[in-house]
Enzyme design. Structure first.
Site, PDB file in Angstrom:
ATOM      1  N   ASN A  10       3.691  -4.457  19.491  1.00 57.32           N
ATOM      2  CA  ASN A  10       4.440  -3.212  19.285  1.00 57.32           C
ATOM      3  C   ASN A  10       4.481  -2.905  17.797  1.00 57.32           C
ATOM      4  O   ASN A  10       5.200  -3.555  17.041  1.00 57.32           O
ATOM      5  CB  ASN A  10       5.859  -3.390  19.858  1.00 57.32           C
ATOM      6  N   LYS A  12       5.660  -0.356  16.419  1.00 61.78           N
ATOM      7  CA  LYS A  12       6.870   0.416  16.086  1.00 61.78           C
ATOM      8  C   LYS A  12       6.522   1.619  15.204  1.00 61.78           C
ATOM      9  O   LYS A  12       5.450   2.194  15.329  1.00 61.78           O
ATOM     10  CB  LYS A  12       7.931  -0.504  15.473  1.00 61.78           C
ATOM     11  N   HIS A  96      12.884  -0.161  25.299  1.00 58.86           N
ATOM     12  CA  HIS A  96      13.036  -1.063  24.150  1.00 58.86           C
ATOM     13  C   HIS A  96      14.466  -0.977  23.619  1.00 58.86           C
ATOM     14  O   HIS A  96      15.074   0.094  23.618  1.00 58.86           O
ATOM     15  CB  HIS A  96      12.033  -0.712  23.055  1.00 58.86           C
ATOM     16  N   GLU A  98      15.688  -0.863  20.778  1.00 58.95           N
ATOM     17  CA  GLU A  98      15.936   0.106  19.697  1.00 58.95           C
ATOM     18  C   GLU A  98      16.227   1.484  20.288  1.00 58.95           C
ATOM     19  O   GLU A  98      17.035   2.237  19.749  1.00 58.95           O
ATOM     20  CB  GLU A  98      14.723   0.137  18.748  1.00 58.95           C
ATOM     21  N   GLU A 166      13.754  -9.408  25.603  1.00 59.31           N
ATOM     22  CA  GLU A 166      13.876  -9.393  24.142  1.00 59.31           C
ATOM     23  C   GLU A 166      15.351  -9.467  23.753  1.00 59.31           C
ATOM     24  O   GLU A 166      16.047  -8.448  23.766  1.00 59.31           O
ATOM     25  CB  GLU A 166      13.274  -8.105  23.578  1.00 59.31           C
ATOM     26  N   GLY A 172      13.370  -8.871  14.875  1.00 56.27           N
ATOM     27  CA  GLY A 172      13.264  -8.530  13.458  1.00 56.27           C
ATOM     28  C   GLY A 172      14.249  -9.256  12.565  1.00 56.27           C
ATOM     29  O   GLY A 172      14.351  -8.959  11.377  1.00 56.27           O
ATOM     30  N   SER A 212      11.041 -11.955  17.176  1.00 54.34           N
ATOM     31  CA  SER A 212      10.600 -12.776  16.046  1.00 54.34           C
ATOM     32  C   SER A 212       9.572 -13.836  16.440  1.00 54.34           C
ATOM     33  O   SER A 212       9.572 -14.951  15.935  1.00 54.34           O
ATOM     34  CB  SER A 212      11.808 -13.412  15.342  1.00 54.34           C
TER      35      SER A 212
END
Length: 254
Positions: A10, A12, A96, A98, A166, A172, A212
């Site tokens: 991904n 992003k 996702h 986010e 996730e 991250g 990560s």
């Protein structure tokens, strides 16, 4: 039937034309396991989808990072599943964290998106995961089960869905779920499928891990019995993505 290892990258909201060409060039030159051993998908931003598809080797597929919940029309700024089909893009990432957290996409909205994308013939990487607060309060399994249930209520066939676990606190941040933590959630998700969907789907659906993942930790994670691959963020923009793809061989030898 053995579940084929799956590695998604991904990208992003990153990249320029030149940077994207460099990443593709690195992937094109890399020695990676065969398609029999691993399915590899990369997900560039919308504006680079056609460029990447035109330049990328044929044994790596391309995914969009999102698509609209129904047919296109007067939805400024959105991209429809039909447009992705028109471009020949076979995969999309939906739900996702986010988008769930920043753009307030609800479980139900994500379920609707997954169902619509599948109805148009697009395969889906559907994301679930808990926040740090939810993990610390002991509600991890409850949270990911509710997210998965909202998808299961809208679809009947899981053949073209990969579920990505996730943990939000690991995305991250450099913090990674330990192999044991990841395996525990993956096993619980598989048990959820057994109890709420079917034994067949529980055995066949691929559940991948994201948060990560890098070249240093991927092999130990890949060795976990219920972990079927990775959805990689930052590391997918670097050469170590190749090492993560190669971790598929851990499964072949186990």
């Amino acid at each position: 039937m053995a579940r084929k290892f799956f590695v998604g990258g991904n990208w992003k909201c990153n990249g320029t034309n030149e940077e994207v060409k460099k990443i593709v060039s690195t992937l094109n030159e890399a020695e990676i396991p065969s398609e029999d051993a691993v399915e590899v998908v990369v997900s560039p931003p919308f504006v680079f989808l056609s460029l990447v598809k035109s330049l990328l080797r044929s044994d790596i597929q391309v995914a969009a990072q999102n698509c609209w919940v129904r047919k296109g029309g007067a939805f400024t700024g959105e991209v429809s599943a039909e447009m992705l089909v028109n471009l020949g893009i076979p995969w999309v990432i939906l739900g996702h964290s986010e988008r769930r957290l920043i753009l307030k996409e609800s479980n139900e909205f994500v379920g609707d998106k997954v169902a619509y994308a599948l109805s148009q013939g697009i395969k889906v990487i559907a994301c679930v995961g808990e926040t740090l607060e939810q993990r610390e309060s002991g509600s991890t399994i409850e949270v990911v089960a509710a997210q998965t249930k909202a998808i299961a209520e809208k679809i009947s066939n899981w053949d073209n869905v990969v579920l990505a676990y996730e943990p939000v606190w690991a995305i991250g941040t450099g913090k990674v779920a330990t192999p044991a933590q990841a395996q525990e959630v993956h096993a619980e998700l598989r048990k959820w499928f057994q109890n709420n969907v079917s034994a067949e789907v529980a055995g066949s659906v691929r559940i991948i891990y994201g948060g990560s993942v890098n070249g240093a930790n991927c092999k130990e994670l890949a060795a976990q019995p219920d972990l079927d691959g990775f959805l990689v963020g930052g590391a997918s923009l670097k050469a170590e993505f190749i090492d993560i793809i190669k971790s598929a061989t851990v499964k072949k030898s186990s």
